[in-house]
Design a protein around this motif. Structure first.
Motif: not given
Length: 256
Positions: A162, A165, A168, A196, A199, A203
């Motif tokens: 995380l 992520e 990025r 986030l 995602r 995930r």
């Protein structure tokens, strides 16, 4: 839980404290903290004795005072609140350095700072001598509810994912002219946080379905079977500090 998931406070070493099983260290830390909290705030000498016990454990664990003091700044907000109590407290007042302070407020401030600092030191010593995986193993051996150990395991397992992520996404925003330092760009930052979260949720769903396909039944494996649990001798060694702290607390309660 791989070896790469050591938390930032852990200091690898081979001291007597490092070698103690995690469940014994966790139990000792909790018992020591309870003894400190139960001590009457008027027994000033008792807190000096507790500080001496912490210093002895830190020396055995090879954790230097500078490291301990720097990490103790986490309690700074509580310290700032405590400094206000002598001015806001009611009841009898006393003059200290030209200031008219509340006696009850002074004791309250001392109570927060002394007990909070000792609790933080004890927690830091536990974190410095126990890896992330061992902390979870110790909680499991102490029969902590499975749901809590599962949540902690998954959180630590995917924390790096995380964080990567989020990094990025931040670089992508900056490359498009976004600068989160400006207040008027908080909307974009908030949208990034929402993305986030989505995602991470997706995930997590994929990981859960993959685990189900591999026979996951809702309970983690019995992780304490891979290494030896604490022996009677190790429990007795770990109990030394909380027993001494309990003796100090009981003596303080009688004398106060």
């Amino acid at each position: 839980m791989g070896a790469g998931h050591a938390h930032v406070l852990y200091r690898a070493g081979d001291s007597p404290v490092h070698r103690l099983p995690p469940e014994a260290k966790i139990a000792a830390m909790v018992a020591f903290t309870i003894a400190v909290v139960a001590t009457p705030r008027e027994a000033l000498w008792a807190f000096g004795a507790y500080a001496l016990l912490v210093a002895v454990v830190a020396a055995l664990a090879r954790v230097n005072a500078r490291w301990l003091l720097l990490r103790s700044t986490i309690e700074l907000p509580f310290v700032l609140f405590a400094f206000a109590l002598p001015f806001l407290g009611a009841g009898e007042r006393v003059d200290v350095a030209g200031l008219h302070l509340s006696v009850d407020g002074l004791y309250g401030a001392w109570n927060i700072i002394a007990k909070g600092t000792l609790g933080v030191w004890a927690s830091l010593l536990l974190a410095a001598t126990t890896s992330t995986r061992d902390l979870i193993v110790g909680l499991d051996r102490l029969r902590c509810p499975q749901i809590l150990t599962q949540i902690a395991t998954f959180m630590l397992r995917y924390l790096d994912v995380l964080v990567g992520e989020a990094r990025r996404m931040r670089l992508a925003r900056i490359s498009r002219g976004d600068d989160p330092r400006f207040v008027w760009q908080l909307r974009g930052f908030a949208a990034g946080i929402g993305a986030l979260f989505l995602r991470a949720f997706e995930r997590g769903e994929r990981v859960y379905l993959a685990m189900l396909s591999r026979g996951y039944s809702g309970r983690m494996p019995t992780v304490w079977q891979d290494t030896a649990a604490a022996t009677t001798g190790q429990w007795l060694i770990a109990a030394t500090v909380p027993v001494l702290a309990g003796t100090v607390a009981a003596t303080a309660a009688v004398l106060t």
